[in-house]
Scaffold this motif. Sequence first.
Motif, PDB file in Angstrom:
ATOM      1  N   ALA A 197       0.845  -1.202   0.000  1.00 54.08           N
ATOM      2  CA  ALA A 197       0.000   0.000   0.000  1.00 54.08           C
ATOM      3  C   ALA A 197       0.875   1.245   0.000  1.00 54.08           C
ATOM      4  O   ALA A 197       0.613   2.212  -0.726  1.00 54.08           O
ATOM      5  N   ASN A 198       1.953   1.214   0.792  1.00 57.46           N
ATOM      6  CA  ASN A 198       2.868   2.350   0.833  1.00 57.46           C
ATOM      7  C   ASN A 198       3.538   2.565  -0.515  1.00 57.46           C
ATOM      8  O   ASN A 198       3.652   3.688  -0.995  1.00 57.46           O
ATOM      9  N   ARG A 199       3.971   1.463  -1.096  1.00 59.65           N
ATOM     10  CA  ARG A 199       4.631   1.551  -2.403  1.00 59.65           C
ATOM     11  C   ARG A 199       3.669   2.126  -3.449  1.00 59.65           C
ATOM     12  O   ARG A 199       4.040   2.946  -4.275  1.00 59.65           O
ATOM     13  N   ALA A 200       2.426   1.665  -3.398  1.00 59.05           N
ATOM     14  CA  ALA A 200       1.440   2.112  -4.389  1.00 59.05           C
ATOM     15  C   ALA A 200       0.892   3.493  -4.049  1.00 59.05           C
ATOM     16  O   ALA A 200       0.297   4.155  -4.889  1.00 59.05           O
ATOM     17  N   GLY A 201       1.102   3.921  -2.804  1.00 58.92           N
ATOM     18  CA  GLY A 201       0.583   5.215  -2.381  1.00 58.92           C
ATOM     19  C   GLY A 201      -0.927   5.214  -2.197  1.00 58.92           C
ATOM     20  O   GLY A 201      -1.615   6.178  -2.548  1.00 58.92           O
ATOM     21  N   VAL A 202      -1.457   4.116  -1.656  1.00 60.30           N
ATOM     22  CA  VAL A 202      -2.904   4.069  -1.395  1.00 60.30           C
ATOM     23  C   VAL A 202      -3.153   3.809   0.091  1.00 60.30           C
ATOM     24  O   VAL A 202      -2.283   3.292   0.801  1.00 60.30           O
ATOM     25  N   GLU A 203      -4.331   4.165   0.520  1.00 61.10           N
ATOM     26  CA  GLU A 203      -4.658   4.001   1.930  1.00 61.10           C
ATOM     27  C   GLU A 203      -5.007   2.544   2.242  1.00 61.10           C
ATOM     28  O   GLU A 203      -5.586   1.843   1.424  1.00 61.10           O
ATOM     29  N   ILE A 204      -4.649   2.121   3.460  1.00 61.47           N
ATOM     30  CA  ILE A 204      -4.982   0.753   3.848  1.00 61.47           C
ATOM     31  C   ILE A 204      -5.620   0.728   5.235  1.00 61.47           C
ATOM     32  O   ILE A 204      -5.178   1.460   6.131  1.00 61.47           O
ATOM     33  N   ILE A 205      -6.664  -0.074   5.371  1.00 65.75           N
ATOM     34  CA  ILE A 205      -7.311  -0.252   6.663  1.00 65.75           C
ATOM     35  C   ILE A 205      -6.996  -1.671   7.136  1.00 65.75           C
ATOM     36  O   ILE A 205      -7.288  -2.643   6.420  1.00 65.75           O
ATOM     37  N   SER A 206      -6.383  -1.769   8.313  1.00 68.31           N
ATOM     38  CA  SER A 206      -6.019  -3.089   8.833  1.00 68.31           C
ATOM     39  C   SER A 206      -6.645  -3.309  10.204  1.00 68.31           C
ATOM     40  O   SER A 206      -7.052  -2.360  10.859  1.00 68.31           O
ATOM     41  N   GLY A 207      -6.685  -4.564  10.627  1.00 68.29           N
ATOM     42  CA  GLY A 207      -7.112  -4.874  11.991  1.00 68.29           C
ATOM     43  C   GLY A 207      -5.977  -5.568  12.712  1.00 68.29           C
ATOM     44  O   GLY A 207      -4.940  -5.858  12.120  1.00 68.29           O
ATOM     45  N   GLN A 208      -6.161  -5.842  13.994  1.00 68.65           N
ATOM     46  CA  GLN A 208      -5.173  -6.621  14.732  1.00 68.65           C
ATOM     47  C   GLN A 208      -5.175  -8.052  14.176  1.00 68.65           C
ATOM     48  O   GLN A 208      -6.178  -8.509  13.641  1.00 68.65           O
TER      49      GLN A 208
END
Length: 298
Positions: free
Chosen positions: A148-159
Amino acid sequence: KRLVEGLTKTRNNIVSGIDSIFSGFSSIDDDFYDEIEEILIMGDLGINATTSIIEDLKRKVKEQHIKDPAECKELLIESIKEEMNVGETAYEFENRTSVVLVIGVNGVGKTTSIGKLAGKLKDQGKKVVLAAADTFRAAAGEQLVSWANRAGVEIISGQEGSDPGAVVYDAIQAAKARHADVLLVDTAGRLHNKKNLMAELGKLNRIIEKEYPEAYRETLVVLDGTTGQNALAQAKEFKEVADITGIILTKLDGTAKGGIAVAIHSELGIPVKYIGVGESIDDLQKFDANQFVNALFN
Ligand code: GDP
């Protein structure tokens, strides 16, 4: 060019055999057709597609009164294209808000493909949000964050171990708030327990239906092209538990089994939408059957 390079192994496997047949036979007889059939089977096109391609070739040869085996090559290429419904144009991403659930067994290239797809869609000017809903594997989540960082997009994660439904819920809210075009959801779509998988996908779909009714829904299965007929078997199993709208076929660069794309089309009627031909972000390509068959034979 990347496509042609990526398919080198498959091309060598199929074309070298085919060419030797066309030059090795002086007349078109049963042995000639048997040899072609064998090469297509060895090239992982599958029984169904192979049988239908050979029938079609025989019909063309008869209709056009062809006598010289060398003239059959173009006809064969035509028959393979027809088997893949080349008339269909290459897949385009829906031009409206979409939610794409991505499923696939471990190791097939699911995380990598989602990362590449996110980058690709972003390059096309789409606003993309990722949902890391494969909460069973911490490593998968971390890997997706770095994509996501490489692509420059937002990511929503959980534990790790958290409820995938909750991650999807949060991701939908984020996607709405940002007027995202595409929400890509990495799911823990595994096959070892079909009942669980069905239940999990059912649950995610219900959340999406309720929270994001305006979104167009897709379910893509990621398959590892290097596993050949095994990939086809996996696709069949996934088809039993989910409404699959398309396939991402990965690792075609590392295999001579690229013909499996033809088998998937022909046996399942599910379109291959993207293929992976390498590990970099540009190596996920929109699948175009016409280009694909040309890359294999020319
Ligand atoms: P996942 O377990 O399904 O999420 O699989 P990953 O995305 O972690 O990929 C497994 C491995 O396959 C990684 O080393 C990837 O770099 C590699 N991989 C994925 N797609 C391709 C491809 O199209 N070509 C090649 N050569 N490697 C790929």
